[in-house]
Design a protein around this motif. Structure first.
Motif, PDB file in Angstrom:
ATOM      1  N   ASP A  13      -8.289  -5.734  -1.619  1.00  0.00           N
ATOM      2  CA  ASP A  13      -7.561  -5.199  -0.468  1.00  0.00           C
ATOM      3  C   ASP A  13      -6.172  -5.815  -0.308  1.00  0.00           C
ATOM      4  OD1 ASP A  13      -8.612  -7.675   0.249  1.00  0.00           O
ATOM      5  OD2 ASP A  13      -8.825  -7.139   2.361  1.00  0.00           O
ATOM      6  N   ASP A  39     -10.391  -0.916  -1.521  1.00  0.00           N
ATOM      7  CA  ASP A  39     -11.631  -1.188  -0.805  1.00  0.00           C
ATOM      8  C   ASP A  39     -12.823  -0.764  -1.654  1.00  0.00           C
ATOM      9  OD1 ASP A  39     -12.528  -1.936   2.178  1.00  0.00           O
ATOM     10  OD2 ASP A  39     -13.907  -0.447   1.356  1.00  0.00           O
ATOM     11  N   ARG A  60     -14.544  -9.861  -0.536  1.00  0.00           N
ATOM     12  CA  ARG A  60     -14.331  -9.543   0.878  1.00  0.00           C
ATOM     13  C   ARG A  60     -13.303  -8.437   1.043  1.00  0.00           C
ATOM     14  NH1 ARG A  60     -14.237 -15.679   3.472  1.00  0.00           N
ATOM     15  NH2 ARG A  60     -16.358 -16.241   2.798  1.00  0.00           N
ATOM     16  N   PRO A  62     -12.471  -4.832   3.816  1.00  0.00           N
ATOM     17  CA  PRO A  62     -12.747  -4.458   5.218  1.00  0.00           C
ATOM     18  C   PRO A  62     -13.840  -3.424   5.441  1.00  0.00           C
ATOM     19  CG  PRO A  62     -10.637  -3.559   4.475  1.00  0.00           C
ATOM     20  CD  PRO A  62     -11.086  -4.524   3.422  1.00  0.00           C
TER      21      PRO A  62
END
Length: 223
Positions: A13, A39, A60, A62
């Protein structure tokens, strides 16, 4: 692009991270960055369109994290690239979760460029992106999971029994962290035959990489 070039998809991201990886991999003569995704939710469509050989996957993100995206790739039909999970910290829990999800290995984001390039080559060749020592330690750690030992072993042995005897021999050697060349020497096979048995075993068990096969062999234990 020629057929022997390795196609890479970048998933992160952070646009700056993707740019850095693209520049780094672009210097390798046989690697092509064929696309990017910001993503995990976009990974399945990107893989279907671009058919990468290797995906560098951030953890990680979103909407859908990298581990869930890796798991989704393993569950879908069609093209299945090797996934290398990128982590900020070398945390056992994250690494083990990624391997269970079907990742071929992991890298921390501050890994030197030459090691990232080497990892992409190894993942594309079907090799785990872990040293044999680390692979062995992680397999041992995973074997101590939440499932009762007897129940985990019973399920593993049921699945392991689906393999031919030669495939089981190769799988046990993989669980010891041996390379294809080492397995060939032990079993008096060619490296090509070892690769064929590995591919057959993975297809038979609907697995994506040799680490999953090693985990199964470890859980099944000795006959």
């Amino acid at each position: 692009m020629t057929a022997d070039r390795i196609r890479v998809l970048l998933v992160d991201d952070d646009a700056l991270v993707r740019t850095g990886l693209r520049l780094m991999l672009g210097g390798a003569p046989d690697l092509d960055v064929v696309g990017e995704a910001a993503d995990g939710a976009d990974v399945a469509d990107a893989v279907a369109r671009l058919r990468p050989d290797v995906v560098l996957m951030d953890v990680r993100m979103p909407v859908l994290d990298g581990i869930a995206a890796t798991r989704n790739l393993g569950a879908r039909g069609g093209h299945r690239p090797a996934v290398i999970v990128l982590t900020t910290f070398d945390a056992d829990a994250t690494v083990l979760e990624a391997l269970r999800a079907g990742a071929a290995g992991f890298l921390v984001k501050h890994t030197p460029p030459e090691r990232i390039v080497d990892a992409v080559h190894r993942a594309a060749a079907g090799e785990p992106v872990l040293s044999p020592t680390v692979a062995r330690a992680l397999i041992d750690r995973v074997a101590g999971g939440a499932d009762p030992v007897d129940e985990r072993r019973r399920r593993a042995r049921d699945r392991f029994a689906l393999l031919t005897e030669r495939e089981r021999q190769v799988a046990r050697a993989v669980a010891e962290g041996l390379s294809n060349a080492d397995i060939a020497g032990r079993l008096f096979l060619s490296v090509g035959s070892v690769k064929a048995h590995l591919s057959s075993a993975l297809t038979r068990l609907d697995m994506t990489n040799r680490i999953q096969l090693a985990l199964l062999a470890h859980d099944a234990g000795d006959d």
